[in-house]
Each structure stands twice: as structure tokens, then as C-alpha cells.
Design a protein around this motif. Structure first.
Motif, PDB file in Angstrom:
ATOM      1  N   GLY A  31      26.223   4.730 -14.204  1.00 39.70           N
ATOM      2  CA  GLY A  31      24.892   4.380 -14.714  1.00 39.70           C
ATOM      3  C   GLY A  31      24.385   3.106 -14.074  1.00 39.70           C
ATOM      4  N   GLU A  32      23.363   2.509 -14.723  1.00 42.27           N
ATOM      5  CA  GLU A  32      22.798   1.304 -14.111  1.00 42.27           C
ATOM      6  C   GLU A  32      23.747   0.138 -14.308  1.00 42.27           C
ATOM      7  OE1 GLU A  32      19.141  -0.103 -15.841  1.00 42.27           O
ATOM      8  OE2 GLU A  32      20.108  -0.509 -17.743  1.00 42.27           O
ATOM      9  N   PRO A  33      23.806  -0.755 -13.315  1.00 43.39           N
ATOM     10  CA  PRO A  33      24.719  -1.896 -13.441  1.00 43.39           C
ATOM     11  C   PRO A  33      24.287  -2.818 -14.587  1.00 43.39           C
ATOM     12  CG  PRO A  33      23.413  -2.039 -11.417  1.00 43.39           C
ATOM     13  CD  PRO A  33      23.103  -0.731 -12.037  1.00 43.39           C
ATOM     14  N   MET A  34      25.264  -3.518 -15.156  1.00 44.11           N
ATOM     15  CA  MET A  34      24.969  -4.422 -16.268  1.00 44.11           C
ATOM     16  C   MET A  34      24.229  -5.660 -15.766  1.00 44.11           C
ATOM     17  SD  MET A  34      25.705  -4.091 -19.445  1.00 44.11           S
ATOM     18  CE  MET A  34      25.283  -5.016 -20.876  1.00 44.11           C
ATOM     19  N   ILE A  35      24.757  -6.215 -14.697  1.00 41.66           N
ATOM     20  CA  ILE A  35      24.207  -7.475 -14.182  1.00 41.66           C
ATOM     21  C   ILE A  35      24.040  -7.372 -12.672  1.00 41.66           C
ATOM     22  CG2 ILE A  35      24.644  -9.953 -13.892  1.00 41.66           C
ATOM     23  CD1 ILE A  35      26.554  -9.629 -16.383  1.00 41.66           C
ATOM     24  N   GLN A  36      22.882  -7.777 -12.194  1.00 44.08           N
ATOM     25  CA  GLN A  36      22.669  -7.821 -10.749  1.00 44.08           C
ATOM     26  C   GLN A  36      22.106  -9.176 -10.349  1.00 44.08           C
ATOM     27  OE1 GLN A  36      20.226  -4.140 -10.724  1.00 44.08           O
ATOM     28  NE2 GLN A  36      21.103  -3.904  -8.681  1.00 44.08           N
ATOM     29  N   LEU A  37      22.728  -9.782  -9.360  1.00 46.96           N
ATOM     30  CA  LEU A  37      22.122 -10.951  -8.726  1.00 46.96           C
ATOM     31  C   LEU A  37      21.648 -10.474  -7.374  1.00 46.96           C
ATOM     32  CD1 LEU A  37      25.078 -12.629 -10.008  1.00 46.96           C
ATOM     33  CD2 LEU A  37      23.189 -14.215  -9.799  1.00 46.96           C
TER      34      LEU A  37
END
Lengths: 252, 255
Positions: A2-8
Motif C-alpha cells: 500500500g501507500e508508504p507511511m512516511i516519505q521524505l
């Protein structure tokens, strides 16, 4: 996944003339524990503070569960922060409040529970990190290891989805450090939280990480499983994880 | 031109700081309008700022009243106007010395404690911890201190006025043998409500200055124990300075 939790995404941050982050990019998946390693003063804490919105990037984006932090208003940011628990390096317990008031702080601020119910819950959370009978003490009367445990209990009080650990083992003796590592692993297993830890303690990193990211000169140099990092062909990563003063990383 | 530049940059920095302090005050004011207010914290700060300052404020006030009586008696005696001592004591205390001395003492006592406490919270990341727990630090830490300061300074000033006048009365009547009836009449005849009210308004402003400056200094502490020390000194110096400067303008405007 699924979608990542945290993205920098390509994050830049300078303090005065001192560029700390120079295009840091990192993706943290839901449910994994990511450990960010790097030397002192390389901006590990700065990354953590960006993830929870205590700092805003000069350039680039920080996205937490699909929301770009920069676009959030104060209230929405506070709402998002309720998903977080953070363990600070020095535990950052409120020293004017007793142990149970610290653990129950968010409950008191954000729920309408009575003091008695809050204390009850705090005692349960404390037991969850292996502390009993300390709820009425003041933070100043606790040892370093106990403070970290109380800090962890406080971080867990609101049942967060994401736990941030700022150097969880720094300043502890090896046995206490291992006990904290065990707790972090257990939290992940029991509560299925996403974890982000920063550390320069490699023993701790190998023990708690699903993946490790190396921060160097403001960028993420390599991301990989503990094994991949341990056997990294990159001379900089290799020097860091083996703890050698000889190599491409300058010590002065 | 080096020294001129230095004066220039110092001045700019000072004005910038005052600007940031004003902004912090406005933010705190905005947060103070959003419920819930956290009465537990306000009461705690009222005790810290107000109740605990009572002894030192009273001692200062009584000795000031006594010295005022003594000094003005010496002066007035030279043209046989001893009976006016009561007027001078009452007017000086209510309009000027009551609020200003109370302000300076609270700045030194409670302001320093505030800056040191918040500064320590800053360097040990307790203020960051508040934010991470979705609690606004301005609302949780500054609003109670500001409200307590605004409330307690006028109350302390009332005490200070009363005990100062009593001290003056004691010295004039018991030590210097001024006629008590004349003394009291001279005090009440010339003391107007506006004198007292103006003084209390000053005290309110001083309360705002002390709380805002001390919280600002505490919040912007950097660099460990030394930083906390600097913030504490800075808070006392700056709030005392601002109290004295604003006192002139308040006097000019109010009376």
C-alpha cells in the motif's frame, strides 16, 4: 504494502549558513522499523523533527500517511500528530509532573477521562514497559533507563501508529540498552507500529531494524536490510558500521 | 565606521526582539481565547507569581513608605508643611512606586524563575515533547503565565499601596509626631480614584511585560545550562528595562 507511511522527498534544510539536509529522500513503509544511522551532527535528529513537523523543510516535501505536512494548518497538524509517539533522547519527561501524570499527559489534554481512570491507564502502560510502583515518583528520582521506559510508556499512551525514537540507547549501560532494544522490538511485534529510530549504536540498529538508512552529508547514502548494510560495498557505509577512524569519513 | 555599524546592528537586533515579543504576546492572547483554559495551570502560576511574591513585595513597600515619610518630612519641615507628608506618600505610592517597585521585584523573582523553567524545558526538549503530543506549547505554558501575571500584578500593587501608606503613617505619626487626624485627612483629601486606578493599569501592563518577556526568553533558550543562565539574566534585564521605559510613557498618557 500500500501507500508508504512516511516519505521524505528531496528535503533541504539549512541553519544559517550551515546546510544540514541536502536532498534527503527516504521512504518508510507501513509497519516496518527504519533505523537511520549517521555520525553526530549529521542531521539525524533534524530528519526526525521533520517527520513530526517540528521543523519545516526549506525545500522538498515530507509526506505522512498521504498528507504533505507543509500544507497542513495548525489544527490538522495536531490531528496528525496524534498518530505519533516520540521517545526523546533524554526522555524529555515534564519534571513538574509525576510519572503517571507524564504518561497520562495526552489523555488528560485530549480526553475527558477522570484522573483516577487516567492513573489506572498510566499504571497499565508502565507495566507494559516493565515498570511497577513508580507512578507516584517524580522524574528527577528515576535512573536514566527508567526515564526512557517512562518516556516510552508516555509515547505509547495514545496508541500511536508511528513511533519515533531519538537515540533510544544513548547514555545507557549495555544491558539497559539491550532491554530498551527488546522493548522496541516487542512494540513492533505486539502493536504493529511503524518505527523510525535514529542512532549511531550499531548493535541497537541491527537488533531493531527491518531496514537501515545511512545519512551522510545531508543525503541518504544507502538503504538496505541490516545484512546488506553490514556487508555494504560502499566504503563510507563500511567505515561507519565497522566503526573505524580510518577511511573516507573525516573525524576532524 | 565600525563602531557605528556595531551600534546599528545592536539596535536593529533589539528592535527585532521587541517585535518578536509583541508577536508572541498576540499569539498568546489569541490562544487565551480558545477554551479550555486549564484552570489548574493558571492557579499554579498565580501562586507562583502572586502568592509567593507577597512577602518581598510587602517588605519593599513598607520600607519605601517609611523612607518616603522620613525624607519628605525633612523637606517639608523647612517650609512648615509637614502635614503634606501624607499626600506625598499616598500619591507617590499609588501612582508610581507601588506598581513600579512591585513590577521590578516580580520581574526579578517570578520572571527569572519563569525564564529558567521554560529555558530548561526547551533545552531538555520538553517543549518539543509538548508539540509532539499535539499540545500547543504557547497555550499550555505561556497563556497561564500571562493571565496569572495580568491578574496578580495589580493585586500585589494594591497590597503594596496599602502597606506602603501604612508604613508612611507609622513613621509620620509615631516617630515624627505629625497629627494623625491631619495626616489621614491630607492623605484622603488629595488621593483620587484615578491615581489608584492609573497605578493598577500600569501594574497590568507590567504583568504583561514580565510574563511575555520571560516566556520569550525561556522559549528561545539555546545551548544547555549556560543558555538557561543567559535567558534568565536576559529576562530580568529586559523586562526591568521595559518596565521603566513604558512607565514614563504610561505616566504621560494616563495622568
Amino acid at each position: 504494502m500500500g501507500e508508504p507511511m512516511i516519505q521524505l522527498i528531496d528535503v533541504y534544510k539549512s541553519f544559517g549558513d550551515n546546510p544540514v539536509l541536502r536532498g534527503a529522500t527516504l521512504t518508510i513503509e507501513r509497519g516496518e522499523t527504519m533505523v537511520i544511522i549517521g555520525g553526530s551532527g549529521t542531521g539525524k535528529s533534524v530528519i526526525l523533527k521533520h517527520i513530526i513537523g517540528l521543523m519545516k523543510p526549506d525545500r522538498g516535501k515530507v509526506v505522512v500517511s498521504g498528507k504533505d505536512l507543509a500544507t497542513l494548518k495548525e489544527r490538522a497538524l495536531d490531528e496528525l500528530r496524534k498518530k505519533f509517539g516520540m521517545l526523546f533522547q533524554g526522555a524529555a519527561l515534564f519534571d513538574s509532573l509525576s510519572v503517571w501524570e507524564n504518561v497520562g499527559f495526552s489523555l488528560r489534554q485530549q480526553t475527558h477521562l477522570s484522573d483516577r481512570e487516567i492513573k489506572q491507564l498510566a499504571v497499565e502502560k508502565l507495566a507494559g514497559v516493565g515498570l511497577r510502583g513508580v507512578e507516584d515518583r517524580m522524574p528527577a528520582d528515576l535512573s536514566g533507563g527508567m526515564k526512557k521506559r517512562v518516556g516510552l510508556a508516555r509515547a505509547l499512551a495514545m496508541e500511536p501508529e508511528i513511533l519515533l525514537y531519538d537515540e533510544p540507547t544513548t547514555g545507557l549501560d549495555p544491558i539497559m540498552a539491550d532491554a530498551i532494544n527488546e522493548l522496541i522490538v516487542e512494540m513492533k511485534r505486539r502493536l504493529k507500529v511503524t518505527g523510525v529510530a535514529i542512532t549511531h549504536d550499531m548493535t541497537s540498529a541491527y537488533k531493531i531494524a527491518d531496514r537501515i538508512a545511512m545519512l551522510y552529508q545531508g543525503k541518504i547514502l544507502q538503504v538496505g536490510t541490516p545484512d546488506a548494510i553490514k556487508n555494504s560495498g560502499n566504503p563510507i557505509v563500511h567505515q561507519f558500521v565497522t566503526g573505524s577512524s580510518v577511511g573516507p569519513i573525516k573525524t576532524v | 565606521m565600525n563602531w557605528l555599524e556595531r551600534i546599528g546592528s545592536k539596535t536593529t537586533k533589539f528592535i527585532e526582539e521587541i517585535g518578536r515579543i509583541c508577536l508572541l504576546f498576540l499569539q498568546a492572547l489569541k490562544w487565551s481565547l480558545r477554551p479550555p483554559l486549564g484552570f489548574r495551570n493558571i492557579l499554579k502560576q498565580m501562586e507562583e507569581i502572586g502568592v509567593r511574591s507577597v512577602p518581598v513585595v510587602l517588605i519593599t513597600a513598607v520600607s519605601t513608605g517609611m523612607v518616603l515619610a522620613l525624607q519628605s518630612h525633612t523637606g517639608f519641615k523647612r517650609f512648615n508643611a509637614e502635614s503634606l507628608v501624607g499626600t506625598v506618600v499616598a500619591l507617590s505610592l499609588t501612582r508610581e512606586l507601588g506598581p513600579v517597585l512591585t513590577g521590578l521585584i516580580v520581574a526579578g523573582r517570578a520572571g527569572a524563575a519563569m525564564a529558567a523553567e521554560l529555558g530548561t524545558m526547551r533545552v531538555t526538549e520538553q517543549i518539543d515533547a509538548l508539540s509532539t503530543m499535539a499540545t500547543n506549547p504557547i497555550k499550555y505554558l505561556i497563556v497561564p503565565r500571562l493571565l496569572a501575571g495580568m491578574l496578580m500584578l495589580p493585586i500585589l500593587t494594591i497590597f503594596s499601596d496599602a502597606i506602603g501608606i501604612a508604613g508612611g503613617y507609622f513613621v509620620a505619626v509615631k516617630v515624627l509626631d505629625v497629627n494623625p487626624v491631619v495626616y489621614m485627612r491630607r492623605t484622603t483629601d488629595f488621593l483620587e480614584f484615578d491615581d489608584i486606578f492609573g497605578g493598577l493599569l500600569k501594574a497590568l501592563v507590567f504583568g504583561i511585560i514580565i510574563a511575555t518577556v520571560s516566556c520569550y526568553k525561556g522559549f528561545n533558550t539555546e545551548g544547555g545550562a549556560e543558555g538557561v543562565g543567559k535567558a534568565t539574566t536576559g529576562a530580568v534585564v529586559l523586562s526591568s528595562m521595559l518596565i521603566l521605559i513604558s512607565d514614563y510613557f504610561l505616566t504621560a498618557m494616563l495622568f
